[in-house]
Design a protein around this motif. Structure first.
Motif, PDB file in Angstrom:
ATOM      1  N   LYS A   1     -17.974   0.406  -5.450  1.00 23.30           N
ATOM      2  CA  LYS A   1     -16.564   0.568  -5.783  1.00 23.30           C
ATOM      3  C   LYS A   1     -16.165   2.014  -5.534  1.00 23.30           C
ATOM      4  O   LYS A   1     -16.788   2.935  -6.071  1.00 23.30           O
ATOM      5  N   LEU A   2     -15.157   2.197  -4.709  1.00 23.74           N
ATOM      6  CA  LEU A   2     -14.671   3.535  -4.369  1.00 23.74           C
ATOM      7  C   LEU A   2     -13.208   3.662  -4.782  1.00 23.74           C
ATOM      8  O   LEU A   2     -12.391   2.814  -4.433  1.00 23.74           O
ATOM      9  N   ASN A   3     -12.896   4.712  -5.536  1.00 17.29           N
ATOM     10  CA  ASN A   3     -11.529   4.995  -5.961  1.00 17.29           C
ATOM     11  C   ASN A   3     -11.081   6.315  -5.350  1.00 17.29           C
ATOM     12  O   ASN A   3     -11.720   7.350  -5.548  1.00 17.29           O
ATOM     13  N   TYR A   4      -9.983   6.266  -4.603  1.00 13.25           N
ATOM     14  CA  TYR A   4      -9.472   7.471  -3.966  1.00 13.25           C
ATOM     15  C   TYR A   4      -7.997   7.638  -4.338  1.00 13.25           C
ATOM     16  O   TYR A   4      -7.162   6.799  -3.996  1.00 13.25           O
ATOM     17  N   LYS A   5      -7.686   8.707  -5.073  1.00 10.90           N
ATOM     18  CA  LYS A   5      -6.307   8.947  -5.497  1.00 10.90           C
ATOM     19  C   LYS A   5      -5.517   9.578  -4.360  1.00 10.90           C
ATOM     20  O   LYS A   5      -5.952  10.551  -3.751  1.00 10.90           O
TER      21      LYS A   5
ATOM     22  N   LEU B   1     -21.200 -11.122   2.243  1.00 12.34           N
ATOM     23  CA  LEU B   1     -20.693  -9.781   1.967  1.00 12.34           C
ATOM     24  C   LEU B   1     -19.179  -9.861   1.837  1.00 12.34           C
ATOM     25  O   LEU B   1     -18.498 -10.262   2.778  1.00 12.34           O
ATOM     26  N   ASN B   2     -18.657  -9.515   0.677  1.00 18.68           N
ATOM     27  CA  ASN B   2     -17.216  -9.562   0.431  1.00 18.68           C
ATOM     28  C   ASN B   2     -16.664  -8.149   0.256  1.00 18.68           C
ATOM     29  O   ASN B   2     -17.217  -7.350  -0.501  1.00 18.68           O
ATOM     30  N   VAL B   3     -15.563  -7.865   0.939  1.00 22.03           N
ATOM     31  CA  VAL B   3     -14.944  -6.539   0.884  1.00 22.03           C
ATOM     32  C   VAL B   3     -13.474  -6.696   0.487  1.00 22.03           C
ATOM     33  O   VAL B   3     -12.766  -7.549   1.036  1.00 22.03           O
ATOM     34  N   GLU B   4     -13.027  -5.884  -0.459  1.00 24.77           N
ATOM     35  CA  GLU B   4     -11.628  -5.884  -0.887  1.00 24.77           C
ATOM     36  C   GLU B   4     -11.063  -4.472  -0.768  1.00 24.77           C
ATOM     37  O   GLU B   4     -11.676  -3.521  -1.251  1.00 24.77           O
ATOM     38  N   VAL B   5      -9.915  -4.371  -0.128  1.00 16.87           N
ATOM     39  CA  VAL B   5      -9.224  -3.093   0.018  1.00 16.87           C
ATOM     40  C   VAL B   5      -7.882  -3.226  -0.683  1.00 16.87           C
ATOM     41  O   VAL B   5      -7.013  -3.982  -0.243  1.00 16.87           O
ATOM     42  N   ASP B   6      -7.713  -2.514  -1.790  1.00 17.98           N
ATOM     43  CA  ASP B   6      -6.519  -2.665  -2.626  1.00 17.98           C
ATOM     44  C   ASP B   6      -5.742  -1.350  -2.662  1.00 17.98           C
ATOM     45  O   ASP B   6      -6.207  -0.353  -3.221  1.00 17.98           O
ATOM     46  N   TYR B   7      -4.555  -1.362  -2.039  1.00 19.22           N
ATOM     47  CA  TYR B   7      -3.676  -0.190  -2.060  1.00 19.22           C
ATOM     48  C   TYR B   7      -2.798  -0.263  -3.303  1.00 19.22           C
ATOM     49  O   TYR B   7      -1.771  -0.936  -3.319  1.00 19.22           O
ATOM     50  N   LYS B   8      -3.221   0.418  -4.353  1.00 22.61           N
ATOM     51  CA  LYS B   8      -2.447   0.442  -5.596  1.00 22.61           C
ATOM     52  C   LYS B   8      -1.387   1.531  -5.527  1.00 22.61           C
ATOM     53  O   LYS B   8      -1.316   2.285  -4.551  1.00 22.61           O
ATOM     54  N   ALA B   9      -0.563   1.626  -6.582  1.00 25.81           N
ATOM     55  CA  ALA B   9       0.542   2.577  -6.567  1.00 25.81           C
ATOM     56  C   ALA B   9       0.068   4.023  -6.493  1.00 25.81           C
ATOM     57  O   ALA B   9       0.701   4.864  -5.856  1.00 25.81           O
ATOM     58  N   ASP B  10      -1.054   4.328  -7.129  1.00 26.10           N
ATOM     59  CA  ASP B  10      -1.507   5.717  -7.199  1.00 26.10           C
ATOM     60  C   ASP B  10      -2.863   5.967  -6.554  1.00 26.10           C
ATOM     61  O   ASP B  10      -3.298   7.108  -6.463  1.00 26.10           O
ATOM     62  N   GLN B  11      -3.546   4.906  -6.118  1.00 19.56           N
ATOM     63  CA  GLN B  11      -4.869   5.107  -5.561  1.00 19.56           C
ATOM     64  C   GLN B  11      -5.304   3.944  -4.680  1.00 19.56           C
ATOM     65  O   GLN B  11      -4.761   2.840  -4.763  1.00 19.56           O
TER      66      GLN B  11
END
Length: 257
Positions: free
Chosen positions: A244-248, A184-194
């Motif tokens: 995949k979850l996208n949160y702005k 099980l691989n999990v990635e948490v990516d804090y991008k500039a807008d989301q």
């Protein structure tokens, strides 16, 4: 009727028309404002209801985990230590094994105490809570799990973090219970807008969307909708399941939350 009277009448009519237009516009404005306030109130109540249900589910999941670890993990270690201690009466050289087993039991109890302490749980942010889940899976050998965090961590409303965590926790639970996955691989990516969170297992997968209904797909999507996040879960038979979850971030500034 002379021109002055006509002009006066026209002026009165124009004034009455303007007053009518102003009243109409004001009425429309008030109605729209009331409608917006009602919509915000409904949204706020839906969010509070979802948050309350989510917090209850997390507590229930935590209690189940504690019960399992006490019975099947720590209980087994203490039973083994007892057996080793009895054997050490005739084989003193095995005392080191007894000490090692007891040490493992103490370590497991200390780790478990973090789940029992509600104040410790409240102080965890999203990444810390997810990391604790991943560490638990590896420690108890449920599945080989990895978490990768990238980008500058953004402070998200703690109540919304609770809902995001529960969405991921439910996905993890489904993976362990149903997928027969080994990784099980999990990635948490804090991008500039989301914030973008991805989770992927290598399990048996599902052949159709209909198969998702029995594993909480509807609950996860509803929770994502409540906080204004986009959630996609894809799966292919014998090739695993991906979330995949996208949160702005700007959704944190919505009124009412």
């Amino acid at each position: 009727m002379d021109q002055k009277e006509i002009a006066g009448l026209v002026s009165v009519l124009i004034l009455l028309l303007l007053v009518a237009v102003i009243i109409t516009l004001f009425t429309v404005f008030v109605r729209r404002k009331n409608k917006l306030l009602e919509e915000q109130e409904r949204t706020k109540k839906a969010f509070e209801k979802e948050l309350s249900e989510t917090q209850i589910e997390i507590r229930e999941e935590t209690l189940r985990n504690i019960s399992w670890e006490l019975h099947d993990n720590i209980g087994q270690l203490m039973t083994l230590a007892k057996i080793q201690a009895q054997m050490a009466k005739t084989r003193p050289e095995t005392l080191d094994e007894v000490a090692d087993t007891i040490g493992k039991g103490i370590h497991e109890l200390r780790t478990l105490s973090k789940l029992i302490n509600p104040e410790a749980l409240k102080s965890l942010d999203l990444v810390e809570a997810l990391s604790m889940e991943i560490e638990r899976f590896n420690r108890l050998e449920f599945i080989k799990s990895y978490i990768l965090v990238s980008g500058k961590q953004y402070e998200i409303d703690s109540e919304k973090e609770v809902i995001i965590f529960r969405i991921l926790q439910e996905f993890f639970s489904n993976t362990i219970k149903h997928s027969k996955a080994s990784n099980l691989n999990v990635e948490v990516d804090y991008k500039a807008d989301q914030l973008v969170i991805s989770a992927q297992d290598n399990g048996v997968g599902f052949a159709s969307d209909a198969d998702f209904s029995g594993i909480g797909m509807k609950n996860m999507k509803n929770r994502a909708k409540v906080i204004g996040a986009e959630l996609n879960i894809t799966s292919e038979k014998d090739k695993g399941t991906a979330l995949k979850l996208n949160y702005k971030y700007n959704s944190d500034k919505l009124d009412g939350f």
